[in-house]
Design a protein around this motif. Structure first.
Motif, short mmCIF file in Angstrom:
data_model
loop_
_atom_site.label_atom_id
_atom_site.label_comp_id
_atom_site.label_asym_id
_atom_site.label_seq_id
_atom_site.Cartn_x
_atom_site.Cartn_y
_atom_site.Cartn_z
N SER A 13 -4.74 -16.20 2.12
CA SER A 13 -5.91 -16.07 1.06
C SER A 13 -6.32 -14.82 2.09
O SER A 13 -7.73 -14.59 1.54
CB SER A 13 -6.88 -17.15 0.67
N GLY A 14 -5.92 -14.81 2.70
CA GLY A 14 -6.84 -13.39 3.80
C GLY A 14 -7.93 -13.56 4.90
O GLY A 14 -8.69 -12.81 5.29
N LYS A 15 -8.08 -15.42 4.58
CA LYS A 15 -8.89 -16.79 5.93
C LYS A 15 -8.51 -15.78 7.29
O LYS A 15 -9.83 -14.97 8.37
CB LYS A 15 -8.46 -17.81 5.62
N GLY A 16 -7.71 -15.54 7.69
CA GLY A 16 -7.26 -14.93 9.11
C GLY A 16 -8.16 -13.31 9.45
O GLY A 16 -9.12 -13.39 10.38
N THR A 17 -7.74 -12.31 8.52
CA THR A 17 -8.86 -11.09 8.92
C THR A 17 -10.01 -12.05 8.49
O THR A 17 -11.05 -11.21 9.78
CB THR A 17 -8.06 -10.66 7.92
N LEU A 18 -10.77 -12.47 7.66
CA LEU A 18 -11.45 -12.44 7.38
C LEU A 18 -13.02 -13.18 8.74
O LEU A 18 -13.79 -13.22 9.10
CB LEU A 18 -12.24 -13.05 6.35
N SER A 19 -11.90 -14.37 8.65
CA SER A 19 -12.86 -14.89 10.17
C SER A 19 -12.13 -14.73 11.05
O SER A 19 -13.67 -14.16 12.26
CB SER A 19 -11.32 -15.79 10.90
N THR A 188 -11.53 -14.52 -3.31
CA THR A 188 -10.95 -12.95 -2.91
C THR A 188 -9.93 -12.22 -3.67
O THR A 188 -9.87 -10.81 -3.61
CB THR A 188 -10.66 -12.67 -1.61
N SER A 189 -10.08 -12.89 -4.85
CA SER A 189 -9.18 -12.12 -5.93
C SER A 189 -9.33 -11.01 -6.63
O SER A 189 -8.43 -9.75 -6.81
CB SER A 189 -8.62 -13.37 -6.97
N ASP A 190 -10.42 -10.24 -6.55
CA ASP A 190 -11.27 -8.81 -6.76
C ASP A 190 -11.78 -8.52 -5.66
O ASP A 190 -12.64 -7.42 -6.07
CB ASP A 190 -11.61 -9.55 -8.18
N LEU A 191 -11.40 -9.20 -4.74
CA LEU A 191 -12.39 -8.69 -4.05
C LEU A 191 -11.40 -7.42 -2.51
O LEU A 191 -10.76 -8.47 -2.44
CB LEU A 191 -13.80 -8.95 -2.61
N ASP A 192 -11.74 -6.78 -1.60
CA ASP A 192 -11.05 -6.16 -0.99
C ASP A 192 -11.70 -6.66 0.36
O ASP A 192 -12.82 -7.40 0.43
CB ASP A 192 -11.44 -5.00 -0.32
N VAL A 193 -11.16 -6.03 1.93
CA VAL A 193 -11.83 -6.83 3.21
C VAL A 193 -13.00 -6.71 2.75
O VAL A 193 -13.55 -7.68 3.32
CB VAL A 193 -10.53 -6.65 3.76
N GLU A 194 -13.28 -5.47 2.52
CA GLU A 194 -15.11 -5.09 3.05
C GLU A 194 -15.61 -6.49 2.07
O GLU A 194 -16.73 -6.46 2.43
CB GLU A 194 -15.26 -4.07 2.70
N GLY A 195 -15.50 -6.32 0.44
CA GLY A 195 -16.52 -6.99 -0.21
C GLY A 195 -16.14 -8.70 0.63
O GLY A 195 -17.21 -9.23 -0.07
N ALA A 196 -15.08 -9.05 0.51
CA ALA A 196 -14.96 -10.51 1.15
C ALA A 196 -16.42 -10.50 2.20
O ALA A 196 -16.87 -12.09 2.93
CB ALA A 196 -13.47 -10.95 1.55
N PHE A 197 -16.14 -10.23 3.37
CA PHE A 197 -16.57 -10.23 4.49
C PHE A 197 -18.41 -9.70 3.85
O PHE A 197 -19.02 -10.86 4.66
CB PHE A 197 -16.59 -9.02 5.31
N ALA A 198 -18.46 -9.14 3.35
CA ALA A 198 -20.20 -8.75 3.08
C ALA A 198 -20.33 -10.33 2.55
O ALA A 198 -21.75 -10.89 2.09
CB ALA A 198 -20.66 -7.74 1.80
#
Ligand code: DC
Length: 214
Positions: A13-19, A188-198
């Motif tokens: 889901s991208g939770k690791g990168t985000l965390s 985060t389906s429609d978000l990139d890494v930056e968008g998810a972080f913001a």
């Protein structure tokens, strides 16, 4: 007790990168709790024990010295699948509970990511995020990553693996994957890494007490 951010969500889901980004941004410690389950699975496989050997798995969980484990041997979809299998064993989950809570209790605070952080490990976390994305999008991301490594099965195989892992992680009796009642959903389906972080920062900063953070 420091400031605790619980981040849960399904595989890929991208939770690791985000965390990791959240922890670095706010100067908090970070624990990828999936590594604990992966390490238990690794110990069993190294000893040629079956992944459903409850006694051996619980003993491995108690004996775990994550600092001495080689992280490169814990990564990859195969170890993720093995970790998912040992993680259904209640004695394994019980053995890993205090370690995760001790980590969460450190000053000035911590970000823990996993499946049951907001529901079981840190039910009083200051912020709870449930990070998700459609199974298709998660499979696309995972497939792209594997293609990049030159080691990719067909997309359909990756998607089937994601569905199987979701079913096991959500369907187990003890601490199944689910959002805590007070978790904020971050799709985060429609978000990139930056968008998810913001978006994650907005959620953290909307929380009372977060002003004391950097
Ligand atoms: O996040 P990950 O892919 O590294 O996790 C691997 C498996 O470990 C996951 O499919 C289920 C289990 N796990 C768990 O049961 N509880 C956690 N807090 C973290 C991971």
């Amino acid at each position: 007790m420091g400031f605790v951010i619980a981040v849960d969500g399904p595989a890929a889901s991208g939770k690791g990168t985000l965390s990791k980004r959240i922890a670095a941004h706010y100067g908090l410690a970070h624990l990828d709790t999936g590594l604990l389950y992966r390490a238990v699975a690794r110990l069993l496989l190294d000893k040629n024990r079956p992944l459903d050997d409850e006694k051996a798995a619980a003993a491995a969980a108690y004996a775990l010295e994550l600092a001495f484990m080689d992280e490169s041997r814990l990564r990859g979809a195969e170890m993720g699948e093995a970790a998912s299998r040992v993680s259904v064993i209640p004695a394994v989950r019980a053995a890993l509970l205090d370690r995760q809570r001790d980590f969460a209790a450190q000053a000035p605070g911590a970000v823990l990511d996993g499946r049951d952080i907001g529901t079981v490990i840190c039910p009083d976390a200051d912020v709870k995020l449930f990070v998700t994305a459609s199974a298709e999008e998660r499979a696309r991301r995972r497939h792209r990553e594997l293609v990049g490594r030159g080691d990719a099965p067909p997309y359909e195989t990756v998607l089937a693996d994601i569905h199987a892992r979701d079913a096991r992680d959500q369907g187990r009796a003890t601490a199944p994957l689910r959002p805590a009642d007070d978790a904020v959903l971050l799709d985060t389906s429609d978000l990139d890494v930056e968008g998810a972080f913001a978006r994650a920062r907005e959620i953290v900063e909307a929380t009372r007490g977060a002003s004391s953070l950097r």
